[in-house]
Design an enzyme around this catalytic site. Structure first.
Site, short mmCIF file in Angstrom:
data_model
loop_
_atom_site.label_atom_id
_atom_site.label_comp_id
_atom_site.label_asym_id
_atom_site.label_seq_id
_atom_site.Cartn_x
_atom_site.Cartn_y
_atom_site.Cartn_z
NE ARG A 101 19.18 64.91 -29.05
CZ ARG A 101 19.94 64.35 -28.11
NH1 ARG A 101 20.57 65.09 -27.22
NH2 ARG A 101 20.03 63.04 -28.03
CB CYS A 103 21.29 63.21 -31.79
SG CYS A 103 22.97 63.04 -31.16
#
Length: 124
Positions: A101, A103
């Protein structure tokens, strides 16, 4: 390349697809908290918006015959980095396989959304 589309997620509002699949990989466009039946964002807080983003992603995954366990990478955009902890509390309920991920906080998101999530999933 196969176009993936479902009425259970917000329709594309421009010249793009909800998702495309090629060689077993699903590339989904970023999802904001639009409630498909309403055509607009209903929730005003980060938790509600993150929840709706995940519901939209679930609908796209289902339309492709996949689920959250197929997700290998996400990119998450937050309007306010201060929402990081609250966003994560919702995110971790859905992405239990812990895909890779990124972010980041951004200046603005479409429709003044508080968050947006895009995914890459693999059928294998």
């Amino acid at each position: 390349m196969k176009i993936i589309a479902t009425e259970k997620a917000p329709a594309a509002v421009g010249p793009y697809s909800q998702a495309v699949e090629i060689n077993g990989f699903l590339y989904a466009s970023g999802q904001i908290a639009i409630v498909p039946e309403e055509g607009k964002i209903i929730s005003v807080d980060i938790e509600g918006q993150a929840e709706q983003c995940c519901k939209n992603i679930a609908a796209i995954l289902a339309a492709a015959g996949m689920d959250f366990s197929n997700v290998v990478k996400t990119t998450c955009f937050l309007a306010y980095i201060a929402d990081f902890k609250k966003f994560n509390a919702v995110y971790e309920k859905y992405f239990v396989s812990k895909p890779a991920r990124s972010c980041v906080a951004v200046k603005d998101l479409p429709l003044n959304a508080l968050c947006e999530i895009e995914i890459i999933a693999n059928r294998n």
